[in-house]
Every structure is written in C-alpha cells, then in structure tokens.
Motif scaffolding. Structure first.
Motif, PDB file in Angstrom:
ATOM      1  N   CYS A   1      77.306  76.080  35.592  1.00 14.13           N
ATOM      2  CA  CYS A   1      78.123  76.127  36.812  1.00 14.13           C
ATOM      3  C   CYS A   1      79.353  75.242  36.682  1.00 14.13           C
ATOM      4  O   CYS A   1      80.438  75.579  37.175  1.00 14.13           O
ATOM      5  N   VAL A   2      79.200  74.105  36.026  1.00  7.77           N
ATOM      6  CA  VAL A   2      80.329  73.199  35.811  1.00  7.77           C
ATOM      7  C   VAL A   2      81.347  73.840  34.879  1.00  7.77           C
ATOM      8  O   VAL A   2      82.569  73.690  35.051  1.00  7.77           O
ATOM      9  N   LYS A   3      80.865  74.588  33.908  1.00  4.68           N
ATOM     10  CA  LYS A   3      81.724  75.216  32.899  1.00  4.68           C
ATOM     11  C   LYS A   3      82.533  76.384  33.460  1.00  4.68           C
ATOM     12  O   LYS A   3      83.613  76.705  32.955  1.00  4.68           O
TER      13      LYS A   3
ATOM     14  N   ARG B   1      84.881  77.220  44.766  1.00  2.04           N
ATOM     15  CA  ARG B   1      84.220  76.430  43.729  1.00  2.04           C
ATOM     16  C   ARG B   1      82.864  75.896  44.175  1.00  2.04           C
ATOM     17  O   ARG B   1      81.926  75.828  43.377  1.00  2.04           O
ATOM     18  N   ASN B   2      82.701  75.535  45.397  1.00  5.45           N
ATOM     19  CA  ASN B   2      81.441  74.967  45.893  1.00  5.45           C
ATOM     20  C   ASN B   2      80.759  75.893  46.891  1.00  5.45           C
ATOM     21  O   ASN B   2      80.130  75.431  47.853  1.00  5.45           O
ATOM     22  N   THR B   3      80.903  77.205  46.619  1.00 10.88           N
ATOM     23  CA  THR B   3      80.282  78.179  47.516  1.00 10.88           C
ATOM     24  C   THR B   3      79.258  79.027  46.754  1.00 10.88           C
ATOM     25  O   THR B   3      79.181  79.004  45.520  1.00 10.88           O
ATOM     26  N   GLU B   4      78.508  79.793  47.498  1.00 15.83           N
ATOM     27  CA  GLU B   4      77.526  80.697  46.899  1.00 15.83           C
ATOM     28  C   GLU B   4      78.191  81.724  45.994  1.00 15.83           C
ATOM     29  O   GLU B   4      77.617  82.181  45.017  1.00 15.83           O
TER      30      GLU B   4
ATOM     31  N   ARG C   1      85.448  76.610  28.458  1.00 18.56           N
ATOM     32  CA  ARG C   1      85.359  76.952  29.882  1.00 18.56           C
ATOM     33  C   ARG C   1      85.167  78.451  29.992  1.00 18.56           C
ATOM     34  O   ARG C   1      85.696  79.214  29.184  1.00 18.56           O
ATOM     35  N   THR C   2      84.426  78.878  30.975  1.00 13.38           N
ATOM     36  CA  THR C   2      84.190  80.309  31.157  1.00 13.38           C
ATOM     37  C   THR C   2      84.793  80.784  32.471  1.00 13.38           C
ATOM     38  O   THR C   2      85.020  79.987  33.396  1.00 13.38           O
ATOM     39  N   ARG C   3      85.034  82.065  32.519  1.00 12.33           N
ATOM     40  CA  ARG C   3      85.470  82.726  33.754  1.00 12.33           C
ATOM     41  C   ARG C   3      84.471  83.836  34.059  1.00 12.33           C
ATOM     42  O   ARG C   3      83.469  83.971  33.360  1.00 12.33           O
ATOM     43  N   ALA C   4      84.723  84.614  35.068  1.00 12.21           N
ATOM     44  CA  ALA C   4      83.852  85.746  35.381  1.00 12.21           C
ATOM     45  C   ALA C   4      83.650  86.572  34.118  1.00 12.21           C
ATOM     46  O   ALA C   4      84.547  86.667  33.274  1.00 12.21           O
TER      47      ALA C   4
END
Length: 536
Positions: free
Chosen positions: A359-361, A369-372, A485-488
């Motif tokens: 999740c951090v990555k 960023r801090n949502t479901e 870092r990852t994205r969708a």
C-alpha cells in the motif's frame, strides 16, 4: 562426400514392387561415410548421412528401448504375407492380398467361427510416441492427443528430451531451410515435441521394412537414427529408385526424403556375430510363439523415425481461462457458471492496512491516498500479480485472464499461431493517449485481427488479455516486482511490456457494474477499444 544420382527406376516400376522386400541386388552404392546425395536432374537433396553423430545413445536406449510395441497396421512396409510364418500359421486366413490378410475369428454370440472384417498386416515391432492427430472412423472419434504409450511412459518420454533435441540439432545443421519450415509449422499449436520440429517418433525394433513410401507426414523429410545391442550385418536402408543403400548403424544420423520409395535389407548374423551374441545374451525376453517378425533375432536394432504429422496443423489449441473475482461477488460470477472459465480469487484490498508495504508503494492522488479506493487499487494490482505468479508456478501456456466485469462478445482467435509468443495480447480494454493529461482526440486505423499498439498510445484496463507462456508471465512478474513505486495495474503493466499487442475488434467488453476502485465510473470499454457511456 557429395553424390549426384539419377533415378534408375520409374515411379511405376517402384510402385509395382510395393510391399516386396529388397536385397543386395537392389543397390549399386553402399554409403558408409558422411555423404550428401542430390538428384542429378533437379539438384534437390535426397538424403544427408552422418556417421556416429548422436551421442545421447545410452540415455535413449535406457528410456525408449521398451517402446517398440507390436503392431499389425504398418501397411506395405510390413512386407508380404507368409501363411507359413509363426503368426499366420496359427490363423485360418480366408483373404490374402499382397501385404494384407483377413482371418476367421470366434463369434462371441454363438461360439462358432466367423469372418473378421478387419484387414491386418504382418505383426512387427513398430510403435509411435509423441502426438497423434484427431482420429475418426471405425467407431472412433478421438481428439488430437499424446499416444497411449507416451502417456503411460511419460517419465521416459520426458527423460528422452536430450536425445530428441540432439536429432533436431542435426536436422537444423544439415538442411536449415526445411528445418525452419517444419519448425514454424509445428508451432502453430502445442502438439509437438518441445524444442524440436517433430510431433512424433516411430520406434522400430528389428523391423525389416518392405518397399513403401511414408505418408501423413509434413514435407516428406524425416530424421532417422539407430541404436543397437549385439552384433549383426545387413539392415541397410535402400532407395531402390536410385539404387543407393545406407549402412545406418549405432549413433548414425540420416536425413532423408521418405516420400521416396525405401526399404531395408535382411538383418543376419555371421559366424563371428553368432559367437559374440552367444557370449552376450540379449536384454529382451520375448515370447517367440506370438510371431512378431524380427524378434526371434538375438541382436537388437532399434530404428527411430522423427517427423511432423501433416494433420497436426488441424489440432485446435485449448486455452486455460481464468476470471479474477472477489470471493462472494455472486452477481458478477453468475455469468461464468457453466463456462470453462475458472475462478482465481482476487485479493480484497479492503482487508489490508495503509501501512503495508504494497500500500505504501502504490501511488495514488492525494485525495484518495488514505481511502478505501486506494486499498482496492492495491488489491487489484496484487490479484493480477498473483494470477501471473500462478501461471509461472504451474508452467501454464495459452492463458486467457479476464476480470469479472468482462463480457465476451466475440469468439477467441481459433489459431494460437496468430497470437504472438513474445508478449501478452490484449483482448479488451480501451486505448488512450500515452500522457494522461493529453486530451487530444485521435482515430486509429485498426486492422481486423492482430495489431501492435503504437508507443504514443496506452491500453487502459486489464479487462482481458492473453498470456502465451509461463516464461512471459515470469518476465512480467519480475519487472513488476522490481518497480520502486507502483501504479494501478493497467498503468504499471504496459510499462513493463516491450511490445503491446491487441486483437481487433475486442473479444470482451466491459459490463457496466459499479466499480470498487472508481465508484462514480460511467464509461466502459467497448469492442472498438473506445469508451461508451452507460448507466450503472
């Protein structure tokens, strides 16, 4: 050595001798050293012979010597019917024609005798391993498949791969143009022996073939080699039309146009051979009462014929099909019931915490960023990653992966040869400009079937895609895991692909379900790789 030979017999003359044995008076030249033979009129190769080139003989003997099983279906190659032979003198023959016969059999209903309608040949030790094409007729309707003795001796078959590859290498070296033609043909589907251009290997034991032509193989070129136990003479491979013979012995290699008429001379023991074989008994213990031709000899000559079956091209390749879905997503999973799609459980990101490394990555806009929504995006990424890892672990090939909102609207490509083996092929989704901020409108001139996506565009959504092999899956997995870092997943996946293929029109469209990642989503991928506005 190079020889240019001319045909000494016509096709008609050869055909008139079909099913007859050859002798030493049927050849003028006996090849015992490395030789290439060409037709003097056409300049085309007829055969290429190399002495003592196959080194995996011990391995091949260990794993294949027992696979030359008895057969009564070798046609003219099995030779003329001799009613006084051990096999036939125990049977009441009522029909005989050159190399075929029919005999009386017991009627199971009344206990009497009746005429069998099955036409059979001399029983010889000759058996194919590898793949068969589809078989229809005589009450059978069987799909393309591994031969029975391959399936029942799979470990031996797999352990023999170095031997098969060695024969393949010789073919490639001696006749590369025919090799690659056959190699490419074999790769239209998976019904071929790995890393070779062959689908099938026929193994013969002490089989003195009569004059015949091979049929049912692609291109006419076959690779032959021999393994031996004990001592003998003869068994020469003869091309009667050219009056040339080859002394094909232990570890030798012969590449030959087997659509030419060919046969073998008799195998026999000299006094010296008999003495050796007395002192070195055969490892085979055969029941000679059965009457299989050649097995009464005290020596063993195993001959191997490697080829690609002509009908293998018609074998339809099957896909492994998976849909990724959260456990309990009953409504989305209903449409997959009764299909050959298998469920691959998705990772439920909502069960994760924001401080987990994955999740951090993951990169998200600050407002989610801090949502479901952020957690669901991580779950989707991990679901596809684990699906790809599963392909690697199980060494799967030809896998179709869809998400549970994928609706199939077109048939999958019927021939996997049309799908590339060096990357994935998208079967659904929508195409956008490469830069997310670029809103410039565009039109793409798609061609029907396979397309390559230009670098100025990107494919969005991982709605549906085809993975050709575990090797490609592993390459993707390694690259995805190496990202700092990852994205969708639909952003990260194209970034690690060297090539991006897609099949037009799309095979799957996006059904307008409510998205767990983008709850307000109102546009969905259609079969033209564009977005259509729909009500959810």
């Amino acid at each position: 050595m190079k020889i240019y030979a001319s045909a000494r017999l016509s096709d008609t003359e050869c055909k008139s001798r079909k099913g007859q044995y050859v002798g030493d008076d049927d050849y003028d030249i006996l090849l015992t050293t490395d030789t290439d033979v060409y037709d003097v009129e056409t300049g085309e190769p007829i055969l290429k012979f190399r002495k003592n080139t196959i080194k995996e003989t011990e391995l091949a003997w260990k794993h294949t010597k027992h696979l030359a099983k008895a057969s009564r279906g070798r046609g003219a190659a099995a030779g003329p019917i001799d009613p006084e032979a051990q096999y036939w003198k125990k049977r009441d023959i009522y029909y005989q024609d050159k190399w075929s016969a029919k005999y009386m059999v017991k009627d199971k209903q009344n206990g009497g005798m009746k005429k069998s309608q099955m036409k059979v040949n001399n029983e010889v030790a000759s058996n194919p391993i590898g793949y068969y094409g589809a078989t229809k007729g005589m009450g059978l309707d069987m799909p393309c498949r591994l031969s029975h003795y391959t399936k029942t001796h799979m470990k031996d078959f797999e352990e023999s791969m170095p031997f098969f590859r060695e024969v393949s290498k010789m073919y490639k070296e001696l006749l590369p143009d025919r090799f690659y033609d056959q190699w490419n043909r074999a790769r239209i589907n998976d019904f071929h022996i790995k890393e070779t251009p062959f689908s099938t290997v026929t193994i013969n034991r002490n089989f003195r073939t009569a004059i015949h032509q091979d049929t049912g193989d692609y291109g006419g070129w076959a690779s032959l080699t021999v393994l031996e136990e004990g001592k003998y003479h003869g068994g020469y491979f003869v091309l009667p039309q050219y009056r040339i013979a080859v002394d094909l012995r232990h570890g030798d290699y012969l590449l030959c146009d087997v659509h030419q008429y060919h046969a073998n001379t008799e195998m026999y023991e000299t006094e010296e051979d008999k003495k050796y074989n007395d002192e070195n008994p055969s490892s085979f213990k055969d029941n000679l009462e059965v009457g299989v031709l050649g097995l009464n000899n005290r020596f063993t000559r195993l001959s191997y014929v490697f080829y690609l079956r002509e009908d293998i091209i018609n074998c339809k390749q099957k896909y492994d099909k998976y849909y990724i879905s959260l456990v309990g997503a009953v409504e989305r999973q209903k449409r997959f019931e009764g299909t050959d799609f298998k469920l691959f459980p998705a990772v439920d990101g909502r069960m994760m915490s924001f401080d987990q490394p994955e999740c951090v990555k993951m990169i998200s806009y600050h407002n989610i960023r801090n949502t479901e929504q952020h957690l669901c995006k991580v779950g989707c990424f991990l679901s596809h990653l684990r699906m790809l890892e599963d392909i690697v672990e199980k060494d799967l090939k030809n896998v179709v992966i869809v998400e549970d909102d994928a609706l199939q609207v077109n048939e999958l490509p019927t021939k996997l040869a049309s799908l590339p083996r060096d990357s994935i092929t998208y079967l659904g989704g929508y195409i956008a400009n490469k830069k997310i901020t670029d809103k410039t409108k565009f039109e793409i001139d798609h061609k029907e079937g396979l397309n390559i996506l230009e670098d100025k565009y990107r494919m969005l959504t991982t709605l549906a895609y085809f993975v050709p092999s575990a090797k490609i899956a592993k390459n993707i997995v390694d690259k995805l895991k190496s990202l700092k870092r990852t994205r969708a997943i639909d952003i990260s996946l194209p970034e690690v692909l060297d090539k991006k293929y897609y099949w037009y029109p799309a095979r799957f469209i996006e059904e307008p379900f409510k998205s767990t990642i983008r709850p307000t989503k109102s546009e969905f991928a259609n079969e033209y790789f564009k977005l259509s506005r729909c009500k959810v």
